[in-house]
Design an enzyme around this catalytic site. Structure first.
Site, PDB file in Angstrom:
ATOM      1  N   SER A 234      -9.876  -0.699   6.983  1.00 42.19           N
ATOM      2  CA  SER A 234      -9.289  -0.471   5.655  1.00 42.19           C
ATOM      3  C   SER A 234      -8.657  -1.691   5.002  1.00 42.19           C
ATOM      4  CB  SER A 234      -8.257   0.646   5.725  1.00 42.19           C
ATOM      5  OG  SER A 234      -8.915   1.875   5.870  1.00 42.19           O
TER       6      SER A 234
ATOM      7  N   LYS B 291       0.845  -1.201   0.000  1.00 45.05           N
ATOM      8  CA  LYS B 291       0.000   0.000   0.000  1.00 45.05           C
ATOM      9  C   LYS B 291       0.878   1.247   0.000  1.00 45.05           C
ATOM     10  CE  LYS B 291      -3.941   1.917   2.612  1.00 45.05           C
ATOM     11  NZ  LYS B 291      -4.844   1.708   3.755  1.00 45.05           N
TER      12      LYS B 291
ATOM     13  N   SER C 164      -9.693   1.620   2.860  1.00 36.96           N
ATOM     14  CA  SER C 164      -8.862   2.392   1.973  1.00 36.96           C
ATOM     15  C   SER C 164      -7.788   1.580   1.236  1.00 36.96           C
ATOM     16  CB  SER C 164      -8.178   3.499   2.771  1.00 36.96           C
ATOM     17  OG  SER C 164      -7.294   2.955   3.723  1.00 36.96           O
TER      18      SER C 164
END
Lengths: 439, 75
Positions: A158, A59, A134
């Site tokens: 997330s 990420k 996210s």
């Protein structure tokens, strides 16, 4: 990994890159690919290790030396990480190959994967729908077969929310089990790094590599555990709790999938127990009031001097809204009306969850209260926050929580969320393993 | 940003709605009690024996029992 498999590391990487080249223009799961991946794969073949040749996507809020940690923002558009996060160091040490940096909601402020400065991510498992956020790019990359596994971060769901929407496995570890050194924070009292994978075994393997205390990070003093070797789908004697409050807030079609998954766990020896979480609905406002303040504080470093742009001048709407709210609450906090009250509720929710977990080994239930909406559909901020209703309690309490695919509704994946007592990742993974593959 | 006013308005609404839910319950104020048994009084420093020797042993320059941090020169 066997000798023969070691020889395949470069081939594996080439296959992944081909797939990315062919399909990621449409899915948009990567922000940047690692130009040194080939070299790293060659080195991994020589070195071996528990993850030898495994391709891992990271990420974009976790530092990988030499690659851009953009947080999917214009603010950090050109920020090149000067060092590897502890988790990335540990992956490399075990022979993993870093594929590149994945897309996400800007500064992890979102639950849909639509608020990235680099454009929204498409859900590879449900065309035209959001992938969740996210950690949108990490979950989408794994679901699309671009990577063997990925790292995400989870502040209020997330990792679990996109894992559920994309039909993959995601784990948020106990707070403090995985070092956060090298993670760009959203809310430091809640953030945790965790794995996303196609199956529970790979997620368990990744977790055992990245977990455990570190000199660089202030965290729990714990030894890494061989989760993947101790996996067992035998649920005899295991009590699985289901809170009746889940029924009041979850859509009926998701509940149907979850209840079928629970019955399958029962058939494998688990005892189902009804538990109570009377303040479940208070978790969402509690979480957001804390996040606004912590996020506001974390963003004060982006003042345009050290990191390119001043955040308020270039950020998206949701980031600006959270900065405004954090700033307002911080100014008004002398009366203790928002933040202090939220901290009191946080203690109450933690106590309530731990009490429920005294009666059972794990809690199992839905991950999100509703199915992912269509990409581009306009939601109000409160409608968007509602996705997190069932995932934020685990962050507030600091307990581990994982998601495993449980079934589909009209072709859209639905994940079963399993929560356990602090540091009881093994029990949680065992229940997830039992639920896996029978969706 | 052109819609900044709109975002502000939404933010106010969000805060109103979220905080409303936390007003319904009366909570007890709790305090964290610090164990003060081993508290050191400001007037009683704890001397670390051997510290001076240890510091001097790694000093890049020393003058007898003194650590030379900076040597002035006439210019």
């Amino acid at each position: 990994m066997s000798r023969q498999a070691l020889g395949e590391a470069e081939e594996n990487l080439a296959r992944r890159f081909e797939e990315i080249e062919r399909r990621d223009r449409e899915i948009n799961s990567f922000i940047e690919l690692n130009p040194h991946a080939q070299e790293e794969a060659r080195r991994a073949e020589k070195l071996g290790g528990r993850l030898a040749g495994m391709t891992v996507a990271v990420k974009s809020n976790i530092n990988v030396r030499g690659l851009r940690a953009t947080c999917a923002s214009k603010t950090l558009e050109n920020y090149v990480a000067p060092y590897d996060a502890v988790v990335v160091e540990r992956l490399r040490r075990e022979g993993a190959v870093i594929l590149g940096m994945t897309n996400m909601d800007e500064f992890a402020c979102g639950s849909s994967g639509e608020s990235s400065y680099f454009g929204p991510t498409e859900n590879p498992s449900a065309k035209g729908r959001i992938p969740g956020g996210s950690s949108s790019g990490s979950a989408a990359a794994v679901a699309a077969g671009f990577a063997d596994a990925a790292l995400g971060s989870d502040t209020g769901g997330s990792i679990r929310n996109p894992a559920s929407h994309c039909g993959v496995v995601g784990v948020k570890p106990t707070y403090g089990l995985v070092p956060r050194h090298g993670l760009i924070d959203l809310a430091m009292s809640l953030d945790q790094i965790g794995p996303i994978a196609r199956d529970v075994r790979t997620a368990a393997l990744l977790l055992e590599v990245i977990a455990g205390s570190s000199r660089e990070a202030s965290m729990l003093d714990v030894e890494p555990q061989p989760y993947s070797q101790r996996l067992s789908a035998d649920l005899s004697g295991i009590k699985v709790g289901f809170a009746k409050e889940y029924e009041e807030v979850t859509s009926p079609e998701i509940l149907g999938v979850v209840k079928r998954a629970l019955r399958r766990l029962e058939a494998q020896g688990a005892e189902l127990v009804e538990v109570e979480l009377p303040n479940l609905e208070k978790a969402l406002p509690t979480y957001y009031l804390i996040v606004f303040v912590e996020f506001f504080s974390a963003t004060r470093r982006y003042d345009g001097r050290r990191y390119g742009y001043r955040i308020e001048e270039v950020c998206g709407e949701e980031v600006l809204r959270r900065i405004m709210l954090g700033s307002y609450i911080s100014q008004k906090e002398y009366a203790g009306r928002y933040y202090r009250r939220a901290l009191q509720f946080r203690s109450l929710i933690r106590r309530e969850l731990l009490q429920a977990l005294e009666e059972v080994d794990v809690l199992a239930g839905p991950t999100t209260p509703k199915l992912p909406h269509r990409l581009g559909e306009r939601l109000t901020p409160l409608e968007m926050y509602a996705y997190d209703l069932l995932t934020v309690p685990a962050n507030l309490a600091g307990i581990p929580a994982g998601v495993v695919p449980a079934g589909r509704v009209n072709g859209i994946p639905v994940g079963l969320q399993v929560q356990a007592k602090p540091l009881q990742e093994q029990v949680m993974l065992n229940v997830m393993l039992a639920a896996e593959g029978r969706a | 940003m052109s819609n900044r006013r709109e975002i502000e308005r939404e933010a106010e609404h969000v805060l109103r709605e979220l905080s409303k839910h936390l007003e319904e319950i009366e909570l007890e104020e709790t305090y964290h009690v610090i164990d003060a048994e081993s508290l050191r009084a400001d007037s009683s420093p704890e001397l670390r024996r051997g510290f001076r020797e240890a510091a001097l042993s790694i000093a890049p320059r020393r003058d007898g029992a003194h650590y030379v941090a900076e040597a002035g020169t006439w210019v």
